[in-house]
Design a protein around this motif. Structure first.
Motif, PDB file in Angstrom:
ATOM      1  N   GLU A 226     -26.385 -75.086 -23.772  1.00 18.29           N
ATOM      2  CA  GLU A 226     -25.830 -76.275 -24.023  1.00 18.29           C
ATOM      3  C   GLU A 226     -26.182 -77.182 -22.604  1.00 18.29           C
ATOM      4  N   VAL A 227     -26.103 -76.092 -21.698  1.00 17.41           N
ATOM      5  CA  VAL A 227     -26.031 -76.922 -20.103  1.00 17.41           C
ATOM      6  C   VAL A 227     -27.439 -76.446 -19.520  1.00 17.41           C
ATOM      7  N   ALA A 228     -28.401 -75.420 -19.957  1.00 22.49           N
ATOM      8  CA  ALA A 228     -29.644 -75.255 -19.223  1.00 22.49           C
ATOM      9  C   ALA A 228     -30.719 -75.295 -20.201  1.00 22.49           C
ATOM     10  N   LYS A 229     -31.527 -76.012 -20.212  1.00 24.60           N
ATOM     11  CA  LYS A 229     -32.535 -76.360 -21.407  1.00 24.60           C
ATOM     12  C   LYS A 229     -33.963 -75.843 -21.261  1.00 24.60           C
ATOM     13  N   TYR A 230     -34.240 -74.954 -20.458  1.00 28.96           N
ATOM     14  CA  TYR A 230     -35.641 -74.390 -20.127  1.00 28.96           C
ATOM     15  C   TYR A 230     -35.645 -72.845 -20.029  1.00 28.96           C
ATOM     16  N   TYR A 231     -36.209 -72.422 -20.965  1.00 27.36           N
ATOM     17  CA  TYR A 231     -35.992 -70.686 -21.042  1.00 27.36           C
ATOM     18  C   TYR A 231     -37.226 -70.419 -20.942  1.00 27.36           C
ATOM     19  N   ILE A 232     -37.322 -69.560 -19.651  1.00 29.28           N
ATOM     20  CA  ILE A 232     -38.831 -69.069 -19.130  1.00 29.28           C
ATOM     21  C   ILE A 232     -38.953 -67.584 -19.555  1.00 29.28           C
ATOM     22  N   ARG A 285     -34.416 -69.390 -31.535  1.00 32.37           N
ATOM     23  CA  ARG A 285     -35.601 -69.904 -31.140  1.00 32.37           C
ATOM     24  C   ARG A 285     -36.143 -71.124 -32.075  1.00 32.37           C
ATOM     25  N   GLU A 286     -35.731 -70.798 -33.309  1.00 31.83           N
ATOM     26  CA  GLU A 286     -35.915 -71.740 -34.199  1.00 31.83           C
ATOM     27  C   GLU A 286     -34.920 -73.039 -34.175  1.00 31.83           C
ATOM     28  N   ALA A 287     -33.834 -72.812 -33.917  1.00 28.15           N
ATOM     29  CA  ALA A 287     -32.856 -73.868 -33.422  1.00 28.15           C
ATOM     30  C   ALA A 287     -33.178 -74.700 -32.235  1.00 28.15           C
ATOM     31  N   TRP A 288     -33.584 -73.914 -31.269  1.00 27.68           N
ATOM     32  CA  TRP A 288     -34.135 -74.497 -29.828  1.00 27.68           C
ATOM     33  C   TRP A 288     -35.156 -75.600 -30.160  1.00 27.68           C
ATOM     34  N   VAL A 295     -39.368 -73.947 -24.098  1.00 26.47           N
ATOM     35  CA  VAL A 295     -39.579 -72.639 -23.878  1.00 26.47           C
ATOM     36  C   VAL A 295     -40.957 -72.595 -23.175  1.00 26.47           C
ATOM     37  N   ILE A 296     -41.055 -71.836 -22.046  1.00 27.54           N
ATOM     38  CA  ILE A 296     -42.177 -71.786 -21.084  1.00 27.54           C
ATOM     39  C   ILE A 296     -42.702 -70.594 -20.979  1.00 27.54           C
ATOM     40  N   ASP A 297     -44.138 -70.436 -21.218  1.00 25.54           N
ATOM     41  CA  ASP A 297     -44.861 -69.361 -20.932  1.00 25.54           C
ATOM     42  C   ASP A 297     -44.847 -69.039 -19.440  1.00 25.54           C
TER      43      ASP A 297
END
Length: 339
Positions: A226-232, A285-288, A295-297
């Motif tokens: 909810e508060v962090a929007k980048y998944y590395i 991952r689908e909900a994101w 999502v960052i490779d």
């Protein structure tokens, strides 16, 4: 004193409830104590219920397990003592919470990053327990036997800002805990910050930290996304989470047929839990895609040189020395945990 009073009260409650249940069904009823709330709905809670249902089915209804959910018998930090004392027959133990008590069984926590996913880590834990008696002996000192393994998902970093390269990690404040993470993040030029799981949401929302190591399912479960929007997709590998333990006396006193059911469930549980975990991860991952989480490779080999650093290697040497002191030859285990 407070813990003793709590455990004593729990004994009375568990024994009373179990006696009533056994009288009604005329079946052998074992007790499972867990910190998980029954309605959690995640792979951990669902797989617990699966185990309970399978146990009853595979024993032909002769034996069954009653689950005491939500820390009603023992809180998270109390479960090893409660299980060893016989307040429960089965129970969830968050092994990393007890690194000095169960150092061998916390091997993975000293080897982050490592290349294995959760199912492989479960298989390795089972292999180590079979090959190296010291792993079981460590638990036996607490009157516990491992009868299942529940690794956490493969971790990346959840951040409040985009991170695309190792250079981007320099200067970031990253939540850290345990042994390997502080050394790893320092070696990457970041600043490790010790914050517990419950406080990480506020720390992210208030910019006290920039990132936290976590997997998608747990990120959604704790609402960090909810508060962090980048998944590395930083290649950290699976963390080891929970042992499913049994009171050793209970296990030894089972008849041979029931012990065989428990032993087979040890393997089958890992496969079933991993499938449930994968379903949860895919759903998140689908909900994101709808929730605005990017999502960052990340370069899969980006951490290879960092692992060779003196700081990271020093942490790994801590576990190697503990293993050698316990009489375990560590070379094969270390090789299995190398990137």
């Amino acid at each position: 004193m407070a813990l003793k009073k709590h455990l004593a009260g729990a004994v009375f409650a568990v024994v009373g409830a179990t006696a009533a249940f056994a009288t009604a069904t005329q079946a052998e009823t074992y007790k499972w104590i867990t910190f998980k709330p029954q309605g959690a709905g995640d792979a951990q809670a669902r797989s617990t219920q699966w185990y309970v249902d399978e146990f009853k089915k595979r024993t032909g209804g002769k034996d069954e397990i009653q689950v005491f959910w939500g820390g009603s018998v023992a809180k998270t930090g109390e479960i090893p003592d409660a299980l060893g004392a016989g307040l429960g027959d089965f129970g969830d133990i968050i092994t990393p919470y007890f690194p000095d008590r169960f150092p061998l069984n916390n091997a993975v926590g000293f080897f982050i990053p490592q290349p294995n996913g959760p199912l492989k880590i479960a298989e390795l834990m089972a292999e180590w327990h079979e090959k190296y008696p010291q792993f079981e002996e460590e638990l036996a000192k607490a009157n516990i036997k491992a009868v299942g393994y529940r690794p956490l998902e493969s971790y990346g970093l959840l951040c409040t800002k985009p991170v695309k390269t190792v250079e981007d990690l320099k200067g970031l404040r990253i939540r850290s805990y345990g042994f390997a993470y502080p050394a790893l993040f320092e070696a990457l030029g970041a600043s490790p910050v010790s914050i517990n799981t419950a406080e990480a949401y506020d720390a992210l929302s208030r910019n006290i930290i920039d990132c936290t190591p976590i997997g998608p399912a747990l990120a959604r479960g704790w609402k960090y996304d909810e508060v962090a929007k980048y998944y590395i997709e930083l290649p950290l590998g699976a963390s080891f989470g929970h042992l499913i333990g049994m009171n050793l006396d209970t296990y030894n006193n089972m008849d041979e047929a029931t012990r065989k059911v428990v032993d087979q469930l040890n393997h089958d549980y890992s496969v079933t839990y991993n499938k449930m975990l994968e379903d949860d991860i895919n759903a998140v991952r689908e909900a994101w895609k709808k929730d605005g989480v990017t999502v960052i490779d990340f370069d899969k080999n980006a951490l290879d040189d960092v692992v060779k650093s003196d700081a990271v290697q020093a942490v790994r040497q801590q576990w190697i020395k503990r293993a050698e002191a316990a009489g375990v030859e560590p070379d094969e285990i270390v090789k299995q945990l190398q990137p």
